[in-house]
Each structure stands twice: as structure tokens, then as C-alpha cells.
Design an enzyme around this catalytic site. Structure first.
Site, PDB file in Angstrom:
ATOM      1  N   CYS A   1       0.743  -1.114  -0.184  1.00  0.00           N
ATOM      2  CA  CYS A   1       0.047  -0.049   0.054  1.00  0.00           C
ATOM      3  C   CYS A   1       0.992   1.196  -0.092  1.00  0.00           C
ATOM      4  CB  CYS A   1      -0.818  -0.130   1.118  1.00  0.00           C
ATOM      5  SG  CYS A   1      -1.922  -1.664   1.280  1.00  0.00           S
TER       6      CYS A   1
ATOM      7  N   HIS B   1      -2.697   8.032   5.783  1.00  0.00           N
ATOM      8  CA  HIS B   1      -2.744   6.854   4.991  1.00  0.00           C
ATOM      9  C   HIS B   1      -4.276   6.407   5.020  1.00  0.00           C
ATOM     10  CE1 HIS B   1      -1.796   2.924   3.019  1.00  0.00           C
ATOM     11  NE2 HIS B   1      -2.356   2.289   4.130  1.00  0.00           N
TER      12      HIS B   1
ATOM     13  N   GLU C   1      -1.788   4.992  13.222  1.00  0.00           N
ATOM     14  CA  GLU C   1      -1.501   6.475  12.417  1.00  0.00           C
ATOM     15  C   GLU C   1      -2.046   7.550  13.662  1.00  0.00           C
ATOM     16  OE1 GLU C   1      -3.443   6.962   8.761  1.00  0.00           O
ATOM     17  OE2 GLU C   1      -1.896   8.667   8.393  1.00  0.00           O
TER      18      GLU C   1
ATOM     19  N   LYS D   1      -9.064   8.674   1.197  1.00  0.00           N
ATOM     20  CA  LYS D   1      -9.906   7.359   1.293  1.00  0.00           C
ATOM     21  C   LYS D   1     -11.229   7.239   1.672  1.00  0.00           C
ATOM     22  CE  LYS D   1      -5.179   4.552   1.207  1.00  0.00           C
ATOM     23  NZ  LYS D   1      -4.319   5.579   1.849  1.00  0.00           N
TER      24      LYS D   1
ATOM     25  N   HIS E   1      -9.478   2.619  -0.954  1.00  0.00           N
ATOM     26  CA  HIS E   1      -8.024   2.522  -0.966  1.00  0.00           C
ATOM     27  C   HIS E   1      -7.592   2.110  -2.304  1.00  0.00           C
ATOM     28  CE1 HIS E   1      -4.277   1.435   0.260  1.00  0.00           C
ATOM     29  NE2 HIS E   1      -4.480   0.785   1.242  1.00  0.00           N
TER      30      HIS E   1
ATOM     31  N   PHE F   1       1.272  -3.577   3.950  1.00  0.00           N
ATOM     32  CA  PHE F   1       1.478  -4.850   4.352  1.00  0.00           C
ATOM     33  C   PHE F   1       3.025  -5.137   4.139  1.00  0.00           C
ATOM     34  CE2 PHE F   1      -3.046  -6.964   3.655  1.00  0.00           C
ATOM     35  CZ  PHE F   1      -3.492  -6.253   4.824  1.00  0.00           C
TER      36      PHE F   1
END
Lengths: 400, 421
Positions: free
Chosen positions: B173, B313, B324, B343, B348, B407
């Protein structure tokens, strides 16, 4: 920025059909025989199968082993070998990691059962059945074993390598760019050590289906030297885990680590491979960015055995207009796709450290009779990509 | 004008931006929708959703697939990337052949089901093995070209006339941010005066959706798609898979000013730090996330107090929201700047996200407007940050920190700033 620093290869981690580790590969390359071949399991294609690995030695936690599929285990294992070979375990927290990765293993039994179940169905019904079978049949952990960047992720988890982490995708050229970018970052003073390489498992129908579609595989029993496959051209995939530890010379010397070879330069190009933009022209552009010494030259070739790129490489090498002694990594390791270029660099570094080239193996590999000071590593990829690296022996007085 | 930064490196300017998201094609369309707080999330219609736990996504409908033609993900990625690149190049005033390399953030691609089923049909067998499928693949060069990892970059490079070998990168990501970082570094070390950085993803297809679903990562709020992506909100339930692409034309400031190009902003700093804790979770100490943010700020020659806004993010998974927020407090203390999640509106976009969000961050600076985090109905008492709830608002913005966490423990942060005076 700091002045560009010399970059050394201080460790290699190799796992191939020739065995695992530096010594096994030294013995195999000096013996001059092709590595183990299996031409029955994947007939009509042949592969060079990998050795059985004692995974616990590099991946101590069973839980970690279970979270990976074979390609990730192989890469993680080879990465660990490289760290040990360089004695660089103490550097991992700030070490860069650049991995050249392919796609992960599929669940082939599930795929085959889906294909059989969907064959008699009308398209709309088949689409619904696909959802049902995948939702019920896919293992949740398989996804993480498939994701290309999870080889890097596993190396971070298992070996604690946690500097920059990047995963390049793009078959052979990804391996070459990984080495190029890792060396360039160190040379400009970003970090002091990098772990770079890839892992490729040959025993995989789910990849062979693609390579065969691309006309890349040799379709014949038995073995032939990669530079002499006119009757049945193509690559023989070889299981290959190949990682390098790169360090700035100052950093290596400061910790008392010997270098195997110095990386003088890496240059990558990518021809369209049509009449206007040939592979040989691209390689010549790359060569112009290197500073190769005059005179006879040793070449560690990444030749695949695929007719087009092999011919293009010959054209390029002929254009250098000098006496050459070529050794094909493919004759020793098979075709390792993403791991090919790091594997070729590893063999070249070992040859320079030992002061002798691998024993010649058949047509296209001439004897070499000068002092071995420089090696040109080539990477003419099966489909796209032309890459060169120039490695030089490290004089004894520069070693710690 | 000073064209080098605090470390003596060439300053890297952005001279072209291109965007494709579920909100539409083009920078103007996207930015207007984002400031209006519109959601691009909808029900999936491209394929049947029977048996799927999640039936919504941020899909991009390409004209090339209007007639119901199936395109593999690699082709969808390429087409979106090409649209974004064409827009960015046109804005930059540079034309093909482009004077630099292509850095392409993209997802791993593979043989997909429609192609596999066609091979099965070609075997003539009722239950063909992989070996039979492989034999049936003989001579299908096009299948290899659209499935090889080098395939997308090869076609884009041919279209754009970029120099050298294109690099395709995947850091999960964080991929889009990594592609920009590679371009910035190539310019900083003098390898090139210009580079094209793209992040693109187009993998909303049944198997990918099921894979993320099996990791329990996706929102299942299917009944109301536009309300499904709820970063930083109490009733969040995972992310919404999405598609899109962004392209930045990067140039050394010296090169851009010498040719009289309009400077849209600069990529002032990049930071990364990987985590060794777990395949899908961050170390609870937040160490890597915090280091990535600090590294980017330090690389930019700034201090946390210089950051005016953070482009989150912000995936809307409980794990991300927690980490976060924790990272924000560790880096900024009590004076954390506003943070919002694109997002919440576009979902995403995975490999594209870091590039799309960097593009939006530059527009934040240009227009001095913060896009909102929509679907903010029930505040989460654990999230004490100003998430710019629901409505865009004006703000004085000099430097934006854009976060990308992926990830495999991949954390990449960028600092975007306005054109140097």
C-alpha cells in the site's frame, strides 16, 4: 552529497541446483559440469531443481516457515546465507533491502478443480460458481505468500533487515535494477550496507504456463549449453536464491570485513527489440556508461538459451572488438529469472575473490589466460531488458 | 533562485499532475469532487458478486471496457496509468520522447480467470491439468506480454518515450509513494534531470476481492456504499478496495525553471522505515511508522512544527487508525496539524494510493484548501486528532506530510511543499 564511495560485495548467499553456499558453488563451478537436471517431472520441459534445505538454519521459527510458500522460503534462506557470509548480522537494523520478486505460488489443486467445475457452465453461471469456489477454497494465508513484496517483508521479519525496503518487479531486469539502485544509493551516501537479490523456484507449472506462452522455455529432454542450443532453443528454469551484501568500502574496512569484489558500475537499458531499437544497441548504450579496461576481458554472461537474446548478446560482445572469455551463469545455475542477475554478480564476485574463472563448459566458453582483474556481467533478458555490470578484483592492500 | 536543498541536492519540482480515480478522470474533476466531499464508492457491476462478503468498491469504468469486454488487471492498470501520464505530460509541456526514466508503482499481476478458462477450453479436455493448460499456452505471445511484470512498463515506456529501463515497484500500500521516491532519488543523485513517477492499480476482480476479504481487511457495509469508508470514525469496519492512477512529472528545479515550466510544487523530502514485527500489523510501539514520518520531515530539512497538514494513510481499518493516531501524537505531540483521509471518498487505491495522495497534497498547497474526511458521524474518543470532519475548509498550508503504510511492514512518507519563492 558525499563523494561517490567505492562499493564492495562483502557477502553472497547462493542456493541453486549446484547446492548452497559459497563453497558448494566454488566446487561446482571449478568442476565444470552442469547442475542436476530433472527432465521428467515437468516434461516436455526440463528444470534444474533446488537442493533440499534445512530451513531451521535460516528461518528458525516454524510459524514463519508456515507463513511462506517455497519461493519466499528460498529467498529468505538465501538472504540469511548472504548476511552470514558477509558477517553482517550486526548491520541489519539500518540495512537497505532491495528484492527482485516474481509472483507468488498459486494453489494449483484449487485452480484445477475450479477449471473442471466451470468448464460445463454458461458464462454467467460460471462467474457465480467461481466466486463460490474461491471464497470457500482460498487459504487466507496464501495471499500473503503470493504478494511480491512479502519476500522483502519476510526478510525483514526473519532477519531484522529494516532500512529502506523496495521490491522491484520485471523478471530478469528487476534483478539488475535492484543491484544498480542498491549500489547507487550506497555510493551517494544513503546508508552503508544493502542486501539485494531474489528468489526463484523452478518447479512451478503456474509460472511455466506464462513462460511457455512467451516462447521462453526449451522444450526438449536433456541438457545443452546455453550458448549452444540451436536445435532446441530456450531457457531451462533453475531454482535460484541469490542475494548479495553490498557495502561502502569505508564501512566494510571499518568493521574489518573483506570484500569479494568491487562493483565499478551497473547500467540498465531496455530495447523495444524491433528493427529500430535492438538489444545489441541498448547494450552498447549501457556499456558506454561503464569504464571497462582495454584488452582481453572475462564475461560472466546471464545468457538464457533463448535464441534472440543469445544472438543479440553475441552481436554486442563481438562489437567490443577484443578477446573475450565468456562463462554463462546459466550453465551453472539454470535460468533464475529475477534472481539471474544477482546470481551472475555473485559468481563473478567469487571468481574475482578466488582469482580464477569457472571452468569452461563447451561451445562459446574459451579458455582465459590472463590475470583475472575485471569481469563484465551481462544480462540479456528472455523478453525485455539489457543490463551490464563491471566488477573488479580488490587489491590486497585495499583489504582491511 | 537556489536550486539545491539543505543537503546540496537538486530540488525536485513537480511540473505535471495527472489523476484517475473513482471520482472521475482528470485533476480538475477529481479535486472538485474531493473538496465537495463526494464518495466514489459504489456497487460492483463489472462481475457478479454472489457469494462475496463485500460487494462494493471504488471501481473505475474505462471506455475501453464499455461494451462489457473483459480486460486483465494489467491492461486496466496500463490504461489508467497512461491516462494519468498523458494529462501530466500535457501540463508539464514536455512531450514524448521524455527526457528521463519511468518509475511505475503497480500491483503484481498474474494470469486471471477468464484467460485461464480460455486456455482450459483450448485443451478440449473436461478437467485439464496445469500441464495441459501450459501446452495450450504455446504461441500465445500476447498472453505473456500482458502478464509479465515487465509488460505494463514496456508498453507505457513505448508510449511515453521514456529513457532506459522502466522500473516497476511494489511496496504494497506504499507503492505509489515508493515510485515517487525512486524518481526523486534519481534526480537528486544526478542520474537524470526528469522522471515520470506513476502509481496505478486496477485489481478489483473477484479473486483479489476475496483474498482481501479473507484477511478481514474489507468493509462489508454493502447496503450504503458511499458511507462504507469511515477512516478515524467509531463505526469503521475496514477499507474499501479501489482503483485509479496518478502521475507526477518530476524535474530538477533548475531544469524546470530553465525551460520556463510552471512549478506546481516540490517533493521536499522522502522518508521510509520498514517494520520487522508482523506481515499485516505494525509493531505496537509504532517505531517504524514514527521513524518513517520523522525521516521524511528531517529529509525535507524541516521540523514537525513546519508541517501544516497531514494527508493520512487513513484506510479505515481499526489497526491503521490506531497506529496512525499513535504515530501522529508521537511525532507532533499536542500540536498535531489537521489530518484527513482521501480514502474516505475514493477508497483504498492500493498501489496507486501513495501517488494519488501526493497529487492531492500538492493541490491542497495550491488552493490552500483541506479536503475533508467524510462519513464522520460518530467520533471515536480514542482519535483526538482534527480529521477535518465532513466539510472541506480553507487553511494556510506550506508543507504537507503524506503517509503511506503497507502490508509487509512498508512505511513511506513524503513531504510536499509549494514552489520555492
Amino acid at each position: 552529497m558525499t563523494q561517490a564511495s567505492p562499493i564492495w560485495v562483502t557477502g553472497v548467499g547462493l542456493v541453486s541446483a549446484a547446492g548452497e553456499g559459497r563453497d558448494a558453488h566454488r566446487v561446482a563451478t571449478l568442476a565444470g559440469a552442469p547442475p542436476a537436471l530433472d527432465d521428467t517431472t515437468y516434461a516436455p520441459f526440463a528444470i534444474h531443481p533446488g537442493p533440499a534445505l534445512e530451513l531451521d538454519r535460516q528461518i528458525p521459527k516454524k510459524g514463519d516457515q508456515r507463513q511462506m510458500e517455497p519461493w519466499q522460503r528460498l529467498g529468505t534462506y538465501a538472504a540469511g546465507l548472504a548476511l552470514d557470509d558477509a558477517g553482517a548480522r550486526g548491520l541489519v537494523a539500518e540495512m537497505d533491502l532491495i528484492v527482485a520478486a516474481g509472483g507468488g505460488e498459486r494453489d494449483m489443486a484449487l485452480d484445477e478443480s475450479v477449471v473442471a467445475a466451470l468448464a460445463p457452465l454458461a458464462p454467467a453461471e460460471a462467474a457465480r460458481k467461481l466466486n463460490e469456489m474461491l471464497a470457500g477454497g482460498l487459504r487466507p494465508t496464501l495471499f500473503l505468500a503470493q504478494l511480491s513484496n512479502l519476500l522483502a517483508g519476510n526478510i525483514s521479519i526473519v532477519h531484522g533487515v529494516t532500512g529502506a525496503s523496495r521490491t522491484f518487479m520485471g523478471e530478469e531486469q528487476a534483478g539488475a535494477d535492484a543491484v544498480r539502485v542498491a549500489a547507487a544509493r550506497l555510493a551517494e551516501g544513503r546508508g552503508q550496507a544493502a542486501l539485494v537479490g531474489g528468489g526463484f523456484v523452478a518447479s512451478r507449472w503456474d509460472l511455466m504456463i506464462l513462460y511457455h506462452a512467451g516462447g521462453l522455455l526449451r522444450r526438449a529432454p536433456g541438457w545443452a549449453p546455453v550458448l549452444d542450443r540451436a536445435t532446441a532453443p530456450g531457457a531451462i528454469p533453475g531454482t535460484l536464491g541469490a542475494f548479495l551484501v553490498l557495502e561502502t568500502a569505508e564501512a566494510a574496512r571499518a568493521r574489518g570485513a573483506r570484500g569479494l569484489a568491487r562493483i565499478m558500475g551497473v547500467a540498465c537499458e531496455q530495447a523495444r527489440r524491433d528493427g529500430a531499437d535492438t538489444s545489441a544497441m541498448a547494450a552498447a548504450r549501457a556499456a558506454a556508461r561503464l569504464d571497462l579496461p582495454a584488452g582481453p576481458l572475462a564475461v560472466l554472461s546471464g545468457a538464457t538459451g533463448i535464441a534472440g537474446p543469445v544472438a543479440a548478446e553475441r552481436e554486442f560482445l563481438d562489437g567490443l572488438g577484443r578477446k573475450l572469455a565468456v562463462r554463462a551463469a546459466g550453465n551453472r545455475l539454470g535460468w533464475g529469472v529475477e534472481a539471474t542477475f544477482p546470481g551472475s554478480v555473485a559468481l563473478a564476485a567469487l571468481a574475482l575473490a578466488d582469482g580464477r574463472l569457472p571452468a569452461a563448459m563447451g561451445p562459446g566458453e574459451d579458455e582465459f589466460d590472463g590475470p583475472l582483474t575485471d569481469i563484465l556481467v551481462t544480462g540479456f533478458a528472455g523478453w525485455r531488458g539489457e543490463a551490464l555490470a563491471h566488477l573488479r578484483a580488490i587489491p590486497a592492500e585495499d583489504q582491511p | 533562485m537556489n536550486t539545491t536543498d539543505h543537503r546540496g541536492r537538486p530540488i525536485v519540482a513537480v511540473t505535471g499532475i495527472g489523476l484517475v480515480t473513482p471520482l472521475g478522470f482528470g485533476v480538475a474533476t477529481n479535486w472538485e469532487a474531493l473538496l465537495a466531499g463526494r464518495s466514489g464508492i459504489r456497487r460492483i457491476t463489472r462481475f457478479p458478486t454472489d457469494h462475496l462478503r463485500t460487494t462494493i468498491a471504488g471501481t473505475v469504468d474505462l471506455p475501453e471496457e464499455a461494451e462489457g469486454a473483459w480486460l486483465p488487471s494489467s491492461e486496466r492498470v496500463r490504461l489508467m496509468a497512461q491516462r494519468a501520464a498523458d494529462e501530466a505530460l500535457a501540463q508539464s509541456g514536455l512531450v514524448a520522447p521524455f527526457p528521463g526514466p519511468l518509475l511505475l508503482g503497480m500491483p503484481p499481476v498474474e494470469l486471471e480467470w477468464p484467460a485461464r478458462l480460455r486456455l482450459a477450453e483450448a485443451t478440449g479436455e473436461a478437467a485439464p491439468s496445469y500441464k495441459a493448460l501450459t501446452e495450450a499456452a504455446a504461441g500465445r505471445d500476447e498472453l505473456y506480454r500482458t502478464t509479465a511484470f515487465a509488460g505494463v512498463g514496456d508498453r507505457l515506456a513505448a508510449h511515453l518515450g521514456t529513457r532506459g529501463a522502466p522500473i516497476a515497484i511494489s511496496t504494497a500500500c506504499a507503492t505509489g509513494a515508493s515510485a515517487i521516491q525512486l524518481g526523486v532519488e534519481a534526480i537528486q543523485r544526478g542520474e537524470t534531470e526528469a522522471a515520470i513517477a506513476i502509481g496505478a492499480d486496477g485489481t478489483v476482480q473477484p479473486e483479489s476481492l476475496i483474498r482481501f476479504s479473507l484477511l478481514s481487511a474489507l468493509s462489508t457495509r454493502n447496503e450504503d456504499p458511499t458511507a462504507a469508508s469511515r477512516p478515524f470514525e467509531k463505526t469503521r469496519g475496514g477499507f474499501v478496495m479501489s482503483e485509479g492512477a496518478a502521475c507526477l512529472v518530476l524535474e530538477s528545479l533548475a531544469h524546470a525553471t530553465a525551460r520556463g515550466a510552471t512549478i506546481l510544487g516540490i517533493v521536499r523530502g522522502c522518508g521510509e522505515k520498514s517494520d520487522s514485527f508482523h506481515r499485516t500489523r505494525s509493531n505496537p510501539d509504532g517505531g517504524a511508522v514514527i521513524r518513517a514520518m520523522r525521516n521524511a520531515i528531517e529529509d525535507a530539512g524541516l521540523t514537525p512544527a513546519d508541517i501544516s497538514y497531514v494527508n493520512a494513510h487513513g484506510t479505515g481499518t481499526p489497526e491503521n487508525d490506531k497506529m496512525e493516531t499513535f504515530g501522529m501524537r508521537a511525532v507532533f505531540g499536542n500540536d498535531a496539524p489537521p489530518i484527513s483521509s482521501n480514502k474516505s471518498m475514493i477508497g483504498h487505491t492500493l498501489s496507486a494510493a501513495g501517488a494519488i495522495e501526493a497529487a492531492f497534497s500538492l493541490l491542497v498547497i495550491r488552493d490552500q484548501m483541506l479536503p475533508p474526511t467524510i462519513n464522520h458521524v460518530e467520533p471515536d474518543p480514542a482519535i483526538t486528532l482534527d480529521v477535518v470532519p465532513n466539510v472541506a475548509r480553507p487553511a494556510k498550508v506550506s508543507n504537507v506530510l503524506s503517509n503511506s503504510f503497507g502490508f509487509g511492514g512498508q512505511n513511506v512518507c513524503l513531504v510536499l511543499s509549494g514552489a520555492p519563492a
